[in-house]
Design an enzyme around this catalytic site. Structure first.
Site, PDB file in Angstrom:
ATOM      1  N   LYS A 144       9.428   5.004   4.868  1.00 56.79           N
ATOM      2  CA  LYS A 144      10.394   5.272   3.800  1.00 56.79           C
ATOM      3  C   LYS A 144      11.702   5.766   4.416  1.00 56.79           C
ATOM      4  O   LYS A 144      11.679   6.378   5.475  1.00 56.79           O
ATOM      5  CB  LYS A 144       9.831   6.327   2.840  1.00 56.79           C
ATOM      6  CG  LYS A 144       8.469   5.994   2.253  1.00 56.79           C
ATOM      7  CD  LYS A 144       8.512   4.848   1.269  1.00 56.79           C
ATOM      8  CE  LYS A 144       7.125   4.597   0.662  1.00 56.79           C
ATOM      9  NZ  LYS A 144       7.153   3.502  -0.329  1.00 56.79           N
TER      10      LYS A 144
ATOM     11  N   HIS B  71      -0.586  -7.136   0.720  1.00 49.12           N
ATOM     12  CA  HIS B  71      -0.063  -6.295  -0.351  1.00 49.12           C
ATOM     13  C   HIS B  71      -0.151  -7.066  -1.662  1.00 49.12           C
ATOM     14  O   HIS B  71       0.005  -8.284  -1.677  1.00 49.12           O
ATOM     15  CB  HIS B  71       1.382  -5.878  -0.077  1.00 49.12           C
ATOM     16  CG  HIS B  71       1.826  -4.730  -0.932  1.00 49.12           C
ATOM     17  ND1 HIS B  71       2.244  -4.898  -2.239  1.00 49.12           N
ATOM     18  CD2 HIS B  71       1.891  -3.394  -0.685  1.00 49.12           C
ATOM     19  CE1 HIS B  71       2.556  -3.716  -2.754  1.00 49.12           C
ATOM     20  NE2 HIS B  71       2.347  -2.785  -1.829  1.00 49.12           N
TER      21      HIS B  71
END
EC number: 4.1.1.39
Length: 453
Positions: free
Chosen positions: A175, A294
Site C-alpha cells: 500500500k 485475485h
C-alpha cells in the site's frame, strides 16, 4: 431418436410455442455419473408454476429456444437436452425454489470453463419469465474433471518449492495500492519480506500505469526478493501481477517473470477471463511458476442472495481453470463471510473429496480425483489480533495476508512484518501444545508482544 423429437414423414412438422415442462421437466430422470448437475435458486414471475420455470431454466441453458423449430427433428433432443429433475422449496422464502438441472456431458467442450459457463450461466439469466436466478452449486463429474489440468502445482508442490511446512503462509499487499514509483515500491517489498513475511503482493489494480510500468516494477521487486532471501535464508516471493489488456501482453509479463527467476506471478481471473487464466496456468506449470489468483469483480456476481452465482461456483471454476492461491474471504475481517459457508468452499478448494452438506452450502458431493488443491487466501481488514481466529479457522494450508495490518504499524513496514510473524509463530506453537486458540487467543498475542515491536 425418441418419439417426442422424431420427425416422421407421415406426421410432419408442427410449428408453434409449447410449454417447456412437456420436454424439459423430467422428475423420473435418474442422474448419471457423467452429468454436470446444477442447483439454481429460482424466483419466477407471479403465477408461473415451478415446474414450468424449472424446465425453462433447463431448456434455455441447453438445447431449447422460445419456439419449436423444424431442425429439432435432425438430432436427438433426449440425448442432448438439459433436464430439470427435481424441485424443492427454499425454507422461509415462499416465492423461491431450488431447481436441480442435469446436463449431458456432450454439451461441453473438454477443458473449457469458458464454454461450460457460456451454456449454464449464459442467456438464461436474462430470461424475462424469471424475476431472478442464482446458480448455487455445480457437481462436476469425474469424466469432465479429468479434461482439466487444474492448478499449476498445488499445495504440496508449493510447500516443497518454498521449503515451508507446518504453518500458514504470511503475505502482505503493498500500500498505497496506486501511486508509488517502482523503486519505492520495491523498497516496501524488501522491508516486508526482510521482516519475516513469505510473500508480498501487487494490488489487483496494479498493471502497467504511467507512474509505474510493469517492467520497472518487476525488476525492483526481483531485487527485493533476492536481497531478502540472502539476508534471511528463506525463500521469498512477490505476486507479480501479469494481468494485462491482451493475452499477448499477459504472457510477455509472465515470460519476463520466469526470466528473472522469481517463484510466483498473479492474475485477476474474473476481469482477465477464464480463457486467459487457463492459458496462463498452463504456462506456469510448464515453467515452474506458482500462480496467485485475485477475485476482483466477484461481488458483482455473487453478492446478491437471489441472483448471480455463489462464490463456491467461482471457486470450483478456478480450481478447474488453474490457480495455486485464491482469495476466499476471512470470516473475521471487513468483508462478508459466514463461517460455515466460507469453510465449505475452502474445503472445495483444498480437499480431494467433499461430501454433500447443505448446512455448509454444499449441494452435491464433489470428487476432484487427482486435481491439485488450491490454497485459500484470507485478506482484507485483518491484523495481528485476528491471528488466533485465522489460524484456527483456516488451518495450516492457507495464506494469511495483511496489508494495512502490516504497513500500518506505527514503527514502519519491517516492524509490522515482524509483528505478524511473531504472532503467527506464537499461535502455531500454542496450538501444537494443545491450547485452545478460541479461548486463549488474546493471552497468546499479549505474551507474544514481549518479543515483538
Amino acid at each position: 431418436m425418441s418419439p417426442q423429437t422424431e420427425t416422421k414423414a407421415g406426421v410432419g412438422f408442427k410449428a408453434g410455442v409449447k410449454e417447456y415442462k412437456l420436454t424439459y421437466y423430467t422428475p423420473e430422470y435418474e442422474t448419471k455419473d457423467t452429468d454436470i448437475l446444477a442447483a439454481f435458486r429460482v424466483t419466477p414471475q407471479p403465477g408461473v408454476p415451478p415446474e414450468e420455470r424449472g424446465a425453462a431454466v433447463a431448456a434455455e441453458s441447453s438445447t431449447g429456444t422460445w419456439t419449436t423449430v423444424w431442425t429439432d427433428g435432425l438430432t436427438s433432443l433426449d440425448r442432448y437436452k438439459g433436464r430439470c429433475y427435481h424441485i424443492e422449496p427454499v425454507p422461509g422464502e415462499e416465492e423461491q425454489f431450488i431447481a436441480y438441472v442435469a446436463y449431458p456431458l456432450d454439451l461441453f467442450e473438454e477443458g473449457s470453463v469458458t464454454n461450460m459457463f457460456t451454456s449454464i450461466v449464459g442467456n438464461v439469466f436474462g430470461f424475462k419469465a424469471l424475476r431472478a436466478l442464482r446458480l448455487e452449486d455445480l457437481r462436476i463429474p469425474v469424466a469432465y474433471v479429468k479434461t482439466f489440468q487444474g492448478p499449476p502445482h498445488g499445495i504440496q508442490v508449493e510447500r516443497d518449492k518454498l521449503n515451508k511446512y507446518g504453518r500458514p503462509l504470511l503475505g502482505c499487499t503493498i500500500k498505497p495500492k496506486l501511486g508509488l514509483s517502482a523503486k519505492n515500491y520495491g523498497r516496501a517489498v524488501y522491508e516486508c519480506l526482510r521482516g519475516g513475511l513469505d510473500f508480498t503482493k501487487d494490488d489487483e489494480n496494479v498493471n502497467s500505469q504511467p507512474f509505474m510500468r510493469w517492467r520497472d516494477r518487476f525488476l525492483f521487486c526481483a531485487e527485493a526478493i533476492y536481497k531478502s532471501q540472502a539476508e534471511t535464508g528463506e525463500i521469498k516471493g512477490h505476486y507479480l501481477n501479469a494481468t494485462a489488456g491482451t493475452c499477448e501482453d499477459m504472457m510477455k509479463r509472465a515470460v519476463f517473470a520466469r526470466e528473472l527467476g522469481v517463484p510466483i506471478v498473479m492474475h485477476d481471473y474474473l476481469t482477465g477471463g477464464f480463457t486467459a487464466n487457463t492459458t496462463l496456468a498452463h504456462y506456469c506449470r510448464d515453467n515452474g511458476l506458482l500462480l496467485h489468483i485475485h477475485r476482483a469483480m466477484h461481488a458483482v456476481i455473487d453478492r446478491q442472495k437471489n441472483h448471480g452465482m455463489h462464490f463456491r461456483v467461482l471457486a470450483k471454476a478456478l480450481r478447474m481453470s488453474g490457480g495455486d492461491h485464491i482469495h476466499a474471504g476471512t470470516v473475521v475481517g471487513k468483508l462478508e463471510g459466514e463461517r460455515d459457508i466460507t469453510l465449505g468452499f475452502v474445503d472445495l478448494l483444498r480437499d480431494d473429496y467433499i461430501e454433500k452438506d447443505r448446512s455448509r452450502g454444499i449441494y452435491f458431493t464433489q470428487d476432484w480425483v487427482s486435481l491439485p488443491g488450491v490454497l485459500p487466501v484470507a485478506s482484507r481488514g485483518i491484523h495481528v489480533w485476528h491471528m488466533p481466529a485465522l489460524t484456527e479457522i483456516f488451518g495450516d494450508d492457507s495464506v494469511l495476508q495483511f496489508g494495512g495490518g502490516t504497513l500500518g504499524h506505527p514503527w514502519g513496514n519491517a516492524p509490522g512484518a515482524v509483528a505478524n510473524r511473531v504472532a503467527l509463530e506464537a499461535c502455531v506453537k500454542a496450538r501444537n501444545e494443545g491450547r485452545d486458540l478460541a479461548v486463549d487467543g488474546g493471552d497468546i498475542i499479549r505474551e507474544a508482544c514481549k518479543w515483538s515491536p
